[in-house]
Scaffold this active site. Structure first.
Site, PDB file in Angstrom:
ATOM      1  CE  LYS A 195      -1.829   2.606   3.064  1.00 44.73           C
ATOM      2  NZ  LYS A 195      -1.806   3.868   2.305  1.00 44.73           N
TER       3      LYS A 195
ATOM      4  CD  GLU B 199      13.504   0.594   9.147  1.00 45.38           C
ATOM      5  OE1 GLU B 199      13.909   1.484   9.914  1.00 45.38           O
ATOM      6  OE2 GLU B 199      14.166  -0.422   8.880  1.00 45.38           O
TER       7      GLU B 199
ATOM      8  CD  GLU C 233      10.087  12.462  11.960  1.00 41.46           C
ATOM      9  OE1 GLU C 233       8.973  11.988  12.253  1.00 41.46           O
ATOM     10  OE2 GLU C 233      10.929  11.853  11.285  1.00 41.46           O
TER      11      GLU C 233
ATOM     12  CB  CYS D 292      12.992   8.802   8.643  1.00 45.74           C
ATOM     13  SG  CYS D 292      13.724   7.760   7.395  1.00 45.74           S
TER      14      CYS D 292
END
Ligand code: NAD
Length: 454
Positions: free
Chosen positions: A154, A229, A355, A263
Site C-alpha cells: 500500500k 521503520e 520531528e 526520517c
C-alpha cells in the site's frame, strides 16, 4: 470504490485521479496473493532469481519515466528521483542473488543429522509513507519476494503513482499475477486490513511512530511478524577539531535534502562552542547557496513540501521559533518552504525535540564531548546521526555512545542497499537492507533425521 486526486506539490495542480481500493478489494487481493504464494514459493530458485533480475532490468530501462513521475507526484528533485529509481533497480538486483543462496545450516548433533531450512512466511503486507515512495517500497518487497513470499503493498494516499508503475513493470518482467500487488488506498482501510487479515503473515511498516505503535499492537493480536521503520530527530555533531569548512558545507544537504522530509534528516545540529561563530558564518553562506526551486531542474537542491497541510504544519514550528537565517524559495502556487535555520532558546524547545519533517535546522552549542553525547541521546528517537571530527579515537568512542542505528563520520550518508538500516528506541524495530534483511522474511525450520549408530 472512491477516487483520490493526485496533486503536483510544485504547482498545486491535479495530475491524475486514482481509484482507492476498498476493504473487499483488499481481501480479494490478499486471497490472490495467498494462492500465488503456493506457486511462487516452489519456483526453482534460479527461476525466481531470473525473474527478479528481469524486473531490475526493466526498472533500469524505465528510470527516466519513473523519476519524472516522482518529480510530478512528490515534488522530489529530478536528481533525487533519478537516484531513487536507480535504488529500486539496485535493491531488486541485490536481492535477486538470494533465492540461490538461501542457505540453511547443518548442525552437529548426536544420533542423526540436523538441518535448518529458511522458509517463506506467506503473504507480506508492505505499508509505505509518502516521503520516499520508491525506495521504501523496494526495501520491503525485494527481500520478501526473493525469500519466496508474495507481497501486497500500500503506497501512501498522496503518492501512489510510482509504486503503481513498479507493479506494472513487475508483471511485464514475467513475475506472476498476485506475487506483487499494489493497492492504492487509505491507511485506515487497506493498511489496517494488512494488520487484521489472518492470511497476511507479516507487516512491514514505514511511517510515523504514532501509527507504527498502533500497527505493532494490532499485529500482536495474531502474533504477526512486524518490521517498523519510524521517525527520527537525528543529531549532527560538529567538534572543534573537525574540518569546519567541510562540515558547514555538508550540513544543508544533511538536513534539507528532500525538503527535510527524510526520517534520517540531521535536523538537530550540535556545534562545539569554540568554533560556533565561525561555523555559523560558514553555514549561512552554505544555506544561501542551497537552491530551493523547480524540481524538474537539475540545478535545484530541494523542491516543495508534499502537501499544503504539511507546509502549514512546518510553518507553525517556525512561527514559534527564533529564526537565525533562511534561504529562499519560489512564491506562487505550490507548497514551498525555504530552508530555515533556528536557534532554540532551550533544549526542550519543540523545534529541537519534535520531528518537523521539513526544511528546518535547529542549532545548539555544547562544551564537552560528554555533553554532546548526552544531548544527542536525549530523545526517544534513534535512527541516524553524524559526527564531524579529525580525531579517530573520538570518532569511534562517540559512534559507540550514540543510541542510533545508522551513523556517519565526516559525512551524512545513511543508506546503502548493501548495509543494514533501521532505528533504536522509538525509531523502529528490525533492520532493512544489507545481507541479513531476508532473515526478517523467513521462518527457520529445524529438521532432525535420526540415523542408525555406526
Ligand atoms: P504515516 O504514519 O501517517 O503513514 C505511513 C503509511 O501508513 C501510509 O501509507 C498511511 O496510509 C499508512 N497508515 C496510516 N494509518 C494507518 C493505519 N491505521 N493502519 C495501517 N496503515 C496506516 O506517515 P507519513 O506521514 O506518510 O510519513 C512520514 C513519517 O514516516 C515520518 O514520521 C518519518 O520519519 C517516517 N519515516 C521513517 C522512515 C524510516 O525508515 N525510519 C523512512 C521514511 C519515513
Amino acid at each position: 470504490m472512491s477516487i483520490t486526486q493526485v496533486i503536483n506539490p510544485a504547482t498545486a495542480e491535479v495530475i491524475r485521479e486514482v481509484e482507492l481500493v476498498d476493504r473487499e478489494g483488499t481481501d480479494a487481493a490478499i486471497e490472490r496473493a495467498a494462492r500465488a504464494f503456493e506457486t511462487w514459493r516452489h519456483l526453482a530458485p534460479a527461476d525466481r532469481a531470473r525473474l527478479l533480475r528481469r524486473f531490475a532490468d526493466l526498472v533500469d530501462a524505465h528510470i527516466p519515466e519513473l523519476a519524472e513521475l516522482e518529480v510530478a507526484n512528490a515534488g522530489h528533485t529530478i536528481g533525487n528521483a533519478t537516484w531513487e529509481a536507480g535504488n529500486v533497480r539496485d535493491v531488486v538486483e541485490y536481492y535477486a542473488a538470494v533465492p540461490e543462496r538461501l542457505f540453511g545450516r547443518q548442525i552437529p548433533v548426536d544420533g542423526g543429522v540436523n538441518i535448518t531450512f529458511a522458509e517463506p512466511l506467506g503473504v507480506v503486507g508492505v505499508i509505505v509513507p509518502w516521503n520516499f515512495p520508491m525506495p521504501i517500497a523496494a526495501w520491503g518487497f525485494a527481500p520478501a519476494l526473493a525469500a519466496g513470499n508474495t507481497v501486497v503493498l500500500k503506497p501512501a494516499e498522496v503518492t501512489p503513482l510510482t509504486a503503481m508503475r513498479l507493479g506494472e513493470l513487475a508483471l511485464e518482467a514475467g513475475i506472476p499475477e498476485g506475487v506483487l500487488t499494489v493497492l492504492p488506498g487509505k491507511g485506515s482501510v487497506v493498511g489496517d486490513r494488512f494488520v487484521t487479515h489472518p492470511l497476511v503473515r507479516k507487516v512491514v511498516f514505514t511511517g510515523s511512530t504514532e501509527v507504527g505503535k498502533r500497527i505493532m499492537a494490532g499485529c500482536a493480536e495474531q502474533v504477526k511478524n512486524v518490521t517498523l521503520e519510524l521517525g527520527g530527530k537525528n543529531a549532527n555533531i560538529v567538534f572543534a577539531d573537525a574540518d569546519i569548512a567541510a562540515a558547514a558545507a555538508a550540513a544543508p544537504a544533511g538536513v534539507f535534502d528532500n525538503a527535510g522530509q527524510d526520517c534520517c534528516s540531521r535536523s538537530r545540529l550540535l556545534v562545539e562552542s569554540a568554533v560556533y561563530d565561525d561555523f555559523m558564518a560558514a553555514l549561512e553562506t552554505a544555506v544561501s547557496g542551497f537552491v530551493c526551486g523547480d524540481p524538474r531542474s537539475a540545478e535545484s537542491d530541494m523542491g516543495p513540501l508534499v502537501t499544503a497541510a504539511h507546509r502549514d504544519s512546518v510553518a507553525a514550528y517556525v512561527d514559534a521559533a527564533e529564526v537565525a537565517f533562511a534561504g529562499t524559495c519560489p512564491t506562487g502556487p505550490g507548497f514551498w518552504f525555504p530552508p530555515t535555520v533556528v536557534t532554540p532558546p532551550g533544549l526542550d524547545a519543540p523545534d529541537f525535540t519534535e520531528e518537523i519533517f521539513g526544511p528546518v535546522l535547529s542549532v545548539v552549542r555544547f562544551d564537552t564531548e560528554a555533553q554532546a553525547v548526552a544531548i544527542a541521546n536525549d530523545t526517544e528517537y534513534g535512527l541516524s546521526g553524524s559526527l564531524w571530527t579529525r580525531d579517530l579515537d573520538r570518532a569511534l568512542r562517540v559512534s559507540r555512545s550514540i543510541e542510533a542505528g545508522n551513523l556517519s563520520v565526516n559525512s551524512h550518508s545513511s543508506v546503502r542497499y548493501a548495509t543494514p538500516f533501521g532505528g533504536y528506541k522509538q525509531s523502529g524495530l528490525g533492520r532493512e537492507l544489507g545481507p541479513d534483511a531476508v532473515d526478517a522474511f523467513t521462518e527457520t525450520k529445524n529438521v532432525f533425521f535420526a540415523t542408525q549408530a555406526i
